[in-house]
Design a protein around this motif. Structure first.
Motif, PDB file in Angstrom:
ATOM      1  N   TYR A 118       0.837  -1.191   0.000  1.00 47.83           N
ATOM      2  CA  TYR A 118       0.000   0.000   0.000  1.00 47.83           C
ATOM      3  C   TYR A 118       0.872   1.240   0.000  1.00 47.83           C
ATOM      4  N   LEU A 119       0.455   2.217  -0.736  1.00 46.03           N
ATOM      5  CA  LEU A 119       1.122   3.503  -0.768  1.00 46.03           C
ATOM      6  C   LEU A 119       0.208   4.504  -0.098  1.00 46.03           C
ATOM      7  N   CYS A 120       0.645   5.018   1.023  1.00 44.02           N
ATOM      8  CA  CYS A 120      -0.156   5.968   1.790  1.00 44.02           C
ATOM      9  C   CYS A 120       0.233   7.374   1.357  1.00 44.02           C
ATOM     10  N   SER A 121      -0.630   7.985   0.584  1.00 43.57           N
ATOM     11  CA  SER A 121      -0.344   9.286   0.002  1.00 43.57           C
ATOM     12  C   SER A 121      -1.639  10.057  -0.144  1.00 43.57           C
ATOM     13  N   GLY A 122      -1.539  11.364  -0.193  1.00 45.24           N
ATOM     14  CA  GLY A 122      -2.725  12.189  -0.344  1.00 45.24           C
ATOM     15  C   GLY A 122      -3.337  12.102  -1.731  1.00 45.24           C
ATOM     16  N   GLU A 123      -2.562  11.683  -2.714  1.00 45.65           N
ATOM     17  CA  GLU A 123      -3.038  11.625  -4.098  1.00 45.65           C
ATOM     18  C   GLU A 123      -2.509  10.369  -4.781  1.00 45.65           C
ATOM     19  N   LYS A 124      -3.192   9.972  -5.845  1.00 46.02           N
ATOM     20  CA  LYS A 124      -2.711   8.858  -6.672  1.00 46.02           C
ATOM     21  C   LYS A 124      -1.821   9.435  -7.762  1.00 46.02           C
ATOM     22  N   ARG A 125      -0.564   9.683  -7.431  1.00 49.40           N
ATOM     23  CA  ARG A 125       0.310  10.357  -8.383  1.00 49.40           C
ATOM     24  C   ARG A 125       1.575   9.590  -8.728  1.00 49.40           C
TER      25      ARG A 125
END
Length: 82
Positions: A63-70
């Motif tokens: 999982y990538l915990c980020s504010g956006e799917k960038r």
């Protein structure tokens, strides 16, 4: 819980892991996304995700915990975002 009923010993059960890469923030002090900084021609986030994906199995979750799917364009395999 079948191993409790004697169907398969617990030490023979396949292990699965969950990996979480934390990436985000406002970059207010630096002024730009630190995860996109380049080290030896590769962004930091790309390097971290690629290294983890090299040993992740089908049972594992990354999982990538980020504010956006960038970051999808940075790696070959699909990413799960939180």
């Amino acid at each position: 819980m079948d191993w409790l009923r004697g169907k398969k010993p617990m030490n023979q059960m396949p292990l699965s892991f969950c990996y979480a890469v934390l990436s985000g923030g406002k970059s207010s002090r630096m002024g730009r996304d630190k995860s996109l900084l380049s080290v030896d021609g590769q962004s930091i986030i790309e390097r971290v995700v690629t290294d983890i994906q090299s040993f992740v199995t089908r049972q594992d979750q990354l999982y990538l915990c980020s504010g956006e799917k960038r970051y999808d364009q940075l790696v070959d395999k699909p990413l799960n975002y939180l």
